[in-house]
Enzyme design. Structure first.
Site, short mmCIF file in Angstrom:
data_model
loop_
_atom_site.label_atom_id
_atom_site.label_comp_id
_atom_site.label_asym_id
_atom_site.label_seq_id
_atom_site.Cartn_x
_atom_site.Cartn_y
_atom_site.Cartn_z
N GLU A 1 21.39 69.03 4.10
CA GLU A 1 20.71 67.79 3.72
C GLU A 1 20.28 67.93 2.27
O GLU A 1 19.92 69.03 1.82
CB GLU A 1 19.48 67.57 4.61
CG GLU A 1 18.68 66.33 4.18
CD GLU A 1 17.64 65.87 5.18
OE1 GLU A 1 17.22 66.69 6.03
OE2 GLU A 1 17.24 64.70 5.11
N CYS B 1 16.80 63.29 7.91
CA CYS B 1 16.14 61.99 7.70
C CYS B 1 16.76 61.20 6.56
O CYS B 1 16.54 59.99 6.44
CB CYS B 1 14.65 62.20 7.42
SG CYS B 1 13.72 62.82 8.81
N ASN C 1 20.01 59.88 13.42
CA ASN C 1 19.46 61.23 13.25
C ASN C 1 18.37 61.48 14.27
O ASN C 1 18.64 61.75 15.42
CB ASN C 1 18.98 61.43 11.81
CG ASN C 1 18.33 62.80 11.62
OD1 ASN C 1 18.87 63.80 12.07
ND2 ASN C 1 17.17 62.85 11.01
N GLU C 2 17.12 61.34 13.86
CA GLU C 2 16.01 61.61 14.80
C GLU C 2 15.44 60.29 15.29
O GLU C 2 14.30 59.94 14.94
CB GLU C 2 14.93 62.43 14.11
CG GLU C 2 15.27 63.90 13.99
CD GLU C 2 14.16 64.72 13.35
OE1 GLU C 2 13.26 64.13 12.71
OE2 GLU C 2 14.21 65.95 13.49
O1 AHR Z 1 15.11 69.43 8.04
C1 AHR Z 1 14.12 68.63 7.50
C2 AHR Z 1 13.93 67.37 8.31
O2 AHR Z 1 13.45 67.66 9.57
C3 AHR Z 1 15.17 66.58 8.59
O3 AHR Z 1 15.49 65.71 7.58
C4 AHR Z 1 14.82 65.80 9.79
O4 AHR Z 1 15.92 65.44 10.58
C5 AHR Z 1 13.79 66.63 10.48
O5 AHR Z 1 12.68 65.89 10.74
#
Ligand code: AHR
Length: 663
Positions: free
Chosen positions: A50, A246, A377-378
């Site tokens: 990321e 994220c 994602n989340e």
């Molecule tokens: O890894 C950091 C963050 O943690 C990522 O962006 C997210 O998916 C999780 O909340």
């Protein structure tokens, strides 16, 4: 839902800090090498990438100029006017959004004096890392004004302002053109800056002012930092998940990651703010943007280079629920779904298709063989399920062969997790291939959850442990450390992942990279500065597992039980059918040196010697650092095998991998 980023109480260290070196009576383990239980998926041990902590811009993307196209909110961020010897002039930012909406701004530099020098300096990403004797490629888009003849002198300077590299360019004509010049640096400097001096009266327009080292990964012009990619390649990862995290979601839907804006010519990629820019008050990074020089083509190429399956994760019509939580109405999801369909065409389609042609034009006629796609994602709540179903229907209709990854949100338990886990597993109107679980938890949680997957449905969806890392203080606390206790506890947990390889098919530590001066989130697997990079103890644990994967899980038992923490032991074993080896992983989380006897059942014979790779530290709070990058790193020795028995002495707080040839 409570904020994920709100801290939870710091948990006392569960392990003893001191070690007891007197060995105890040997425990007897049995390995049933002729009872393969599960196939280890080639994707088992992978990577999560990321653009957080200056992971891409300022990190693996080797561009040294910050804000090269003047598109940051403050167009001159990273730049300053320069004058010497009576030089005078003006710098004016122009906006041509009508003709170039992706890269609207450029800089008009007007020289107003015959005397001295006039120009601008770029500060780089916390400076520029420059190496003596290396070549650097400067490039710029430029056009002269009618009647102007402005030449450019490029100067690299060290922290004291002394010259450490120079080049000149003489742009001509009043059409936009790209100009390049290469030069050699005369000194090594972690905090260099670059000055562009303009000489000659008149005005010149400048855009995409860029400087790259020539020695990028595979020497690709405008490429990636070779030392950082090498650390990844060394892990032989099974997959590369990208671009997050994220960042996929964005704080708002407008700021979501849109892959189509990250492909094509770099100067036509539309920059956006990086969502980690202002996420944490404790680590504000106002100069953090995404130039997308590292875009989806480059992510696919990187995956291919390091032998990893590409695993893109796409926005599912929901912005980050820790931020605005905006959703796209269900009847307006078409553009999002089209992006997903087109991405598969970009990765796998022939040159006769629109997106396959773009991949071909970008230099990769062969398909990238995309097999997995993450939807969201989340995410959490019903709104995720509703949107997932719409994606699933459209994707299955056109590309039933693509494995779809769904999510159970940010936590490994609790109401949001339970709702999604139950709903995804019981849906009969949509396909669920792989479920992504995330756990940022204390070290103790990892040790206590080595049995997590023992009870999972063997016939249900596969599990992608897509983001995990032991947190020494609290989730996203700036005080978290990549200490040995964290890595050791992750290793204990990972034996449970391996033992359950019939259910768990993909796993990745997160986040991957952090720049020592530009991070927002810790712990991270690899730390870098402008010139150096080192692996944390967690990196070495990951690497030990990924480079010792094997092809099939076999039972390793202590008193007829799986080894999940008895006397501080955790263990898993595989055989490698390609190399005819037995691979045993044993984690000793106790503070005692332990002698362990292993009887390997079901093999005709073991070769006389095996290798024992050991990762250990006497101190649970030990970390690696730029000064001591390998304070914790593996050592290897040979071990004698007697018949079908091997005895190993396991240091306190150690991760051990034993490999032996079988027949
Ligand atoms: O890894 C950091 C963050 O943690 C990522 O962006 C997210 O998916 C999780 O909340």
């Amino acid at each position: 839902m409570a904020s994920k980023f709100a801290s939870f109480a710091a948990l006392a260290l569960g392990l003893t800090m001191s070690v007891n070196v007197s060995a105890q009576k040997a425990q007897s383990f049995v390995v049933k090498a002729n009872q393969p239980k599960a196939t280890v998926a080639p994707t088992m041990w992978g990577l999560f990438f990321e653009d957080i902590n200056l992971g891409a811009d300022g990190g693996i993307y080797a561009e040294l100029v910050k804000n090269r196209s003047f598109e940051f909110y403050n167009p001159m961020m990273g730049w300053k006017e320069q004058k010497r010897g009576g030089g005078e002039g003006t710098l004016l930012v122009h906006n041509r959004s009508e003709v170039n909406p992706a890269n609207p701004r450029f800089l008009r530099l007007q020289v107003k004096s015959d005397q001295g020098d006039y120009g601008l300096i770029n500060e780089g990403f916390r400076g520029m890392g420059i190496k003596q004797g290396n070549q650097y490629d400067f490039s710029v888009m430029a056009r002269q004004h009618e009647g102007s003849k402005v030449a450019l002198n490029i100067e690299l300077v060290n922290a004291k302002g002394e010259k450490i590299g120079t080049a000149t360019l003489a742009p001509s004509g009043n059409e936009w053109k790209k100009y390049n010049v290469s030069f050699t640096a005369t000194a090594t400097e972690p905090k260099a800056q670059m000055i562009v001096w303009a000489k000659g009266k008149g005005a010149i327009d400048l855009d995409m002012i860029s400087l790259f080292p020539k020695d990028t990964w595979k020497n690709r012009p405008g490429g990636l930092r070779a030392d950082m990619v090498q650390l990844l390649a060394d892990m032989k990862p099974g997959f590369l998940r990208f671009p997050g995290g994220c960042i996929v979601e964005g704080r708002t839907l407008d700021e979501r990651f849109q892959w189509k804006k990250t492909v094509g010519k770099p100067e036509e990629r539309e920059l956006i703010v990086n969502r980690w820019n202002t996420e944490f008050n404790h680590r504000p990074t106002p100069d953090y943007y995404q130039s997308f020089g590292l875009g989806f083509f480059e992510y696919f190429q990187l995956s291919e280079d390091i032998g990893a399956e590409p695993v893109p994760i796409l926005n599912c019509g929901m912005a980050c629920q820790f931020n605005t939580g905006e959703v796209v109405p269900l009847d307006q999801l078409d553009p999002y779904i089209q992006d997903a369909l087109d991405l598969i065409e970009f990765a796998n389609g022939p040159a006769t298709t629109k997106w396959g042609k773009l991949r071909t034009d970008m230099g990769h006629p062969a398909p990238f063989n995309l097999k997995y796609l993450g939807i969201g994602n989340e995410q959490w709540g019903e709104q995720y399920i509703e949107r997932y179903k719409v994606f699933e229907k459209a994707l299955t209709a056109k590309y039933p062969e693509i494995q779809l990854i769904s999510t159970t949100g940010p936590f490994p338990d609790g109401p949001e997790f339970e709702y999604l886990d139950k709903t995804l597993r019981s849906m009969n109107d949509a396909r669920v291939d792989v479920i992504d679980e995330h756990y940022y938890r204390p070290a103790k949680w990892f040790r206590e959850n080595a049995t997590r997957y023992d009870s999972y449905d063997r016939k249900g969806p596969k599990i992608f442990a897509g983001e995990y890392a032991a947190q020494s203080v609290a989730i996203a606390s700036p005080d978290n450390k990549n200490s040995w206790e964290m890595a050791l506890s992750e290793a204990a947990f990972m034996t449970g992942l391996e033992r359950n390889a019939d259910v768990v098919t993909m796993t990745s530590y997160a986040p991957l990279f952090a720049h020592a001066e530009g991070w927002q989130w810790t712990p991270d697997m690899i730390w870098v500065d402008n010139l150096r990079a080192y692996g944390t103890p967690n990196y070495y644990v990951q690497k030990l597992f990924s480079t010792n994967a094997g092809t099939n899980v076999v039972p390793v038992l202590l008193g007829n039980q799986a080894v999940t923490g008895q006397d501080g032991y955790y263990a898993s074993a595989t055989i490698d059918k390609k190399t005819n080896e037995l691979i045993l992983k044993v984690v000793n989380t106790s503070d005692k040196a332990q002698n362990a006897d292993f009887t390997i059942e079901g093999v005709k014979r073991l070769q006389g010697k095996g290798t024992h790779t050991e990762l250990t530290s006497q101190k649970l709070d030990q970390v690696n650092s730029f000064e001591e990058p390998k304070a914790i790193s593996p050592t290897q020795k040979q071990v004698n095998v007697k018949g079908n028995k091997v005895s190993m002495s396991l240091k306190p707080h150690s991760v051990n991998v034993f490999r032996v040839k079988t027949s």
